[in-house]
Scaffold this active site. Structure first.
Site, short mmCIF file in Angstrom:
data_model
loop_
_atom_site.label_atom_id
_atom_site.label_comp_id
_atom_site.label_asym_id
_atom_site.label_seq_id
_atom_site.Cartn_x
_atom_site.Cartn_y
_atom_site.Cartn_z
N ARG A 59 0.81 -1.24 0.00
CA ARG A 59 0.00 0.00 0.00
C ARG A 59 0.84 1.28 0.00
NH1 ARG A 59 -3.24 -2.89 3.90
NH2 ARG A 59 -5.02 -3.80 2.82
N LYS A 80 2.83 11.24 -11.70
CA LYS A 80 2.02 10.30 -12.49
C LYS A 80 2.83 9.02 -12.62
CE LYS A 80 -0.94 13.04 -15.49
NZ LYS A 80 -1.23 13.39 -16.89
N GLU A 84 9.45 18.28 -25.32
CA GLU A 84 8.69 18.63 -24.11
C GLU A 84 9.13 20.00 -23.58
OE1 GLU A 84 6.10 16.90 -23.22
OE2 GLU A 84 6.44 14.88 -24.01
N LYS A 114 6.53 22.86 -14.67
CA LYS A 114 5.73 21.67 -14.35
C LYS A 114 5.33 21.68 -12.88
CE LYS A 114 4.70 16.96 -14.98
NZ LYS A 114 4.88 15.70 -15.65
N GLU A 130 -5.02 16.35 -12.00
CA GLU A 130 -5.50 16.63 -13.36
C GLU A 130 -7.02 16.73 -13.43
OE1 GLU A 130 -3.69 15.50 -17.68
OE2 GLU A 130 -4.41 13.81 -16.50
N ARG A 161 -4.14 20.86 -15.18
CA ARG A 161 -2.94 20.07 -15.54
C ARG A 161 -2.97 19.62 -17.00
NH1 ARG A 161 0.30 15.61 -11.86
NH2 ARG A 161 1.71 14.92 -13.49
N ASN A 215 -0.70 18.68 -21.80
CA ASN A 215 -0.95 17.78 -22.94
C ASN A 215 -0.94 18.49 -24.27
OD1 ASN A 215 -1.20 15.52 -21.29
ND2 ASN A 215 -3.32 16.04 -20.81
N HIS A 255 -0.28 16.63 -27.45
CA HIS A 255 -0.39 15.20 -27.16
C HIS A 255 -1.63 14.55 -27.78
CE1 HIS A 255 2.88 16.18 -24.51
NE2 HIS A 255 2.97 14.96 -24.04
N HIS A 273 -0.58 11.40 -29.54
CA HIS A 273 -1.01 10.06 -29.13
C HIS A 273 -1.65 9.30 -30.29
CE1 HIS A 273 -1.21 11.21 -24.58
NE2 HIS A 273 -0.02 10.81 -24.94
N HIS A 285 8.22 8.90 -28.40
CA HIS A 285 7.14 9.75 -27.89
C HIS A 285 7.37 11.25 -28.20
CE1 HIS A 285 3.98 11.08 -25.17
NE2 HIS A 285 4.86 11.82 -24.51
P1 NAD Z 1 12.79 5.39 -22.01
O1 NAD Z 1 12.66 5.31 -20.56
O2 NAD Z 1 12.43 4.20 -22.81
O3 NAD Z 1 14.27 5.82 -22.35
C1 NAD Z 1 14.66 5.94 -23.70
C2 NAD Z 1 15.93 5.13 -23.97
O4 NAD Z 1 17.04 5.85 -23.48
C3 NAD Z 1 15.97 3.76 -23.30
O5 NAD Z 1 16.57 2.87 -24.18
C4 NAD Z 1 16.87 4.00 -22.09
O6 NAD Z 1 17.55 2.87 -21.65
C5 NAD Z 1 17.85 5.02 -22.66
N1 NAD Z 1 18.47 5.88 -21.68
C6 NAD Z 1 17.87 6.63 -20.73
N2 NAD Z 1 18.79 7.38 -20.10
C7 NAD Z 1 19.98 7.10 -20.65
C8 NAD Z 1 21.30 7.58 -20.44
N3 NAD Z 1 21.56 8.54 -19.56
N4 NAD Z 1 22.29 7.04 -21.18
C9 NAD Z 1 22.04 6.10 -22.11
N5 NAD Z 1 20.82 5.64 -22.38
C10 NAD Z 1 19.79 6.13 -21.66
O7 NAD Z 1 11.95 6.60 -22.63
P2 NAD Z 1 11.70 8.08 -22.10
O8 NAD Z 1 11.54 8.89 -23.32
O9 NAD Z 1 12.67 8.49 -21.08
O10 NAD Z 1 10.29 7.93 -21.36
C11 NAD Z 1 9.14 7.53 -22.07
C12 NAD Z 1 8.14 7.01 -21.08
O11 NAD Z 1 7.79 8.07 -20.19
C13 NAD Z 1 6.84 6.55 -21.71
O12 NAD Z 1 6.47 5.33 -21.14
C14 NAD Z 1 5.83 7.63 -21.34
O13 NAD Z 1 4.52 7.12 -21.20
C15 NAD Z 1 6.38 8.07 -20.02
N6 NAD Z 1 5.99 9.45 -19.64
C16 NAD Z 1 5.49 9.63 -18.40
C17 NAD Z 1 5.14 10.90 -17.96
C18 NAD Z 1 4.65 11.10 -16.56
O14 NAD Z 1 4.21 12.22 -16.24
N7 NAD Z 1 4.73 10.11 -15.71
C19 NAD Z 1 5.30 11.99 -18.81
C20 NAD Z 1 5.84 11.78 -20.08
C21 NAD Z 1 6.18 10.49 -20.49
N1 GLY Z 2 3.09 14.57 -18.71
C1 GLY Z 2 1.84 15.14 -18.39
C2 GLY Z 2 1.60 15.26 -16.93
O1 GLY Z 2 2.44 15.00 -16.12
O2 GLY Z 2 0.53 15.65 -16.57
#
Ligand code: NAD
Ligand code: GLY
Length: 358
Positions: A121, A143, A185, A227, A237, A241, A245, A248, A252, A265
């Site tokens: 939990r 998130k 972003e 942010k 949200e 918030r 997007n 997006h 998306h 992305h």
């Molecule tokens: P990711 O986590 O897949 O990283 C991209 C690639 O870069 C991976 O292969 C990773 O291993 C590599 N990598 C990361 N840091 C590195 C470093 N310092 N050196 C070498 N390689 C490195 O992708 P991302 O773009 O970081 O994140 C995408 C994800 O984030 C999606 O799942 C998306 O839904 C999520 N997201 C979440 C939020 C939120 O608010 N929680 C917001 C935007 C995106």
């Molecule tokens: N990435 C959108 C949010 O955090 O709300």
């Protein structure tokens, strides 16, 4: 080093941004938690680059630390992967005094945050984002989620970390394509909230693309501050918030229709921002100068601006299935001017079609 506070009553925390932060991770962590044990969740490659040293530093400081490696890629954000991690945490008798550390990009951050929110939990976790996208977006704001076969991020929770540690040095090993995807972003924050940031990006694109440290610290800390401000106003949200997007809704749809494969992305968001800006103009919200500046900055940062060959009708259909769509209305964040946006709860289909065909 810069310290930003995200003010959320008893869920408040700091974001630390600077160089060489990982060399003092034990200090930054033990300032906010005294864990009985630590579990670092990361990818094998990130573990080799940055994790091994953290594990030995924590063990040397008297915090028993283990590692769970998960495969790279969006498919790791799954209940299946989560279950494997729960098994390990139970095997190691982790309890509510245990700490999880997410070391990696958004995939690791979202998955680790989801485990932290749900294991017994809720246990504390710390974000150490290593991709630019994670540093400016996913690690901040609480998130957390895994994907469901029927949609991305469908199973999750709002759950804040205890601290976010952003070490600019980690960007040196980030693949260039991922770095540019993160810039999408950053551009978004300029468009939605900060004309000064947008101008800074226009003027300093070369410095940023050559990883100038001062420029990176400026754009990352400005993005995190924006942010933080948005999340402080509307953590869960309920409405405001949604400004985050921008780009997006179309992004998306592009990701879904291209099978989450050809574009990362941030690239889909870049395209989404170009067409959301065109839609804003078509809807009479802004002058032609606004989409022109947005498109030109996105191009300058080496990001795509053209939609792949997709049928606009299919894109609209996909938008209706987006989890952000409510009551069969396609909501858009439209731009009035750089730094000023409007949340429009229903945009007429013919306008969307016109913008997509533009
Ligand atoms: P990711 O986590 O897949 O990283 C991209 C690639 O870069 C991976 O292969 C990773 O291993 C590599 N990598 C990361 N840091 C590195 C470093 N310092 N050196 C070498 N390689 C490195 O992708 P991302 O773009 O970081 O994140 C995408 C994800 O984030 C999606 O799942 C998306 O839904 C999520 N997201 C979440 C939020 C939120 O608010 N929680 C917001 C935007 C995106
Ligand atoms: N990435 C959108 C949010 O955090 O709300």
């Amino acid at each position: 080093m810069k310290r930003l506070k995200i003010d959320l009553a008893d869920r408040s925390y700091e974001i630390l941004i600077g160089q060489h932060l990982l060399q003092k991770t034990v200090t930054w962590v033990s300032e906010v938690v005294t864990p009985s044990r630590i579990v670092l969740i990361t990818h094998p490659s990130i573990h080799r680059l940055y994790g091994q040293r953290l594990v030995s530093d924590f063990n040397a400081a008297g915090f028993p630390t283990d590692v769970i490696e998960v495969p790279e890629g969006e498919t790791s954000k799954s209940l299946r992967e989560a279950e494997k991690i729960y098994d390990r945490l139970l095997e190691w008798n982790c309890d509510r005094q245990s700490l999880l550390i997410a070391l990696g990009g958004g995939v690791i951050g979202d998955l680790t945050g989801f485990i932290a929110a749900t294991y017994v939990r809720g246990i504390p976790f710390i974000q150490i984002p290593t991709s630019l996208l994670a540093q400016v977006d996913s690690s901040v704001g609480g998130k957390t989620a895994v994907n469901h076969p029927r949609g991305k991020n469908m199973i999750g929770a709002f759950y804040q970390p205890k601290r976010v540690l952003i070490d600019l040095d980690t960007l040196k090993t980030l693949p260039e394509r991922e770095f540019k995807a993160g810039l999408a972003e950053v551009i978004k924050y300029g468009v939605i909230e900060d004309a000064g940031l947008f101008r800074y990006l226009e003027t300093n694109a070369e410095k940023i693309l050559s990883h100038d440290t001062a420029a990176l610290e400026h754009i990352i800390s400005t993005s995190c501050a924006i942010k933080a401000k948005v999340v402080e106003k509307d953590e869960r949200e309920s409405h405001y918030r949604m400004v985050l997007n921008f780009g997006h809704t179309i992004g998306h749809a592009v990701e879904a229709l291209t099978g989450y494969s050809s574009l990362v992305h941030g690239e889909a968001v870049a395209i989404g921002m170009v067409y959301a800006a065109r839609l804003s103009q078509v809807a009479g919200k802004c002058s032609a100068e606004v989409p022109r500046r947005i498109t030109s900055l996105i191009e300058k940062m080496g990001l795509p601006t053209q939609l792949p060959a997709l049928k606009p009708e299919d894109m609209i259909e996909s938008m209706y299935h987006d989890k952000k769509t409510s009551n069969k209305k396609i909501r858009f964040i439209l731009v009035k001017d750089i730094g000023s946006i409007e949340i429009v709860d229903q945009v007429a289909e013919p306008l969307i079609l016109e913008a997509l065909q533009n």
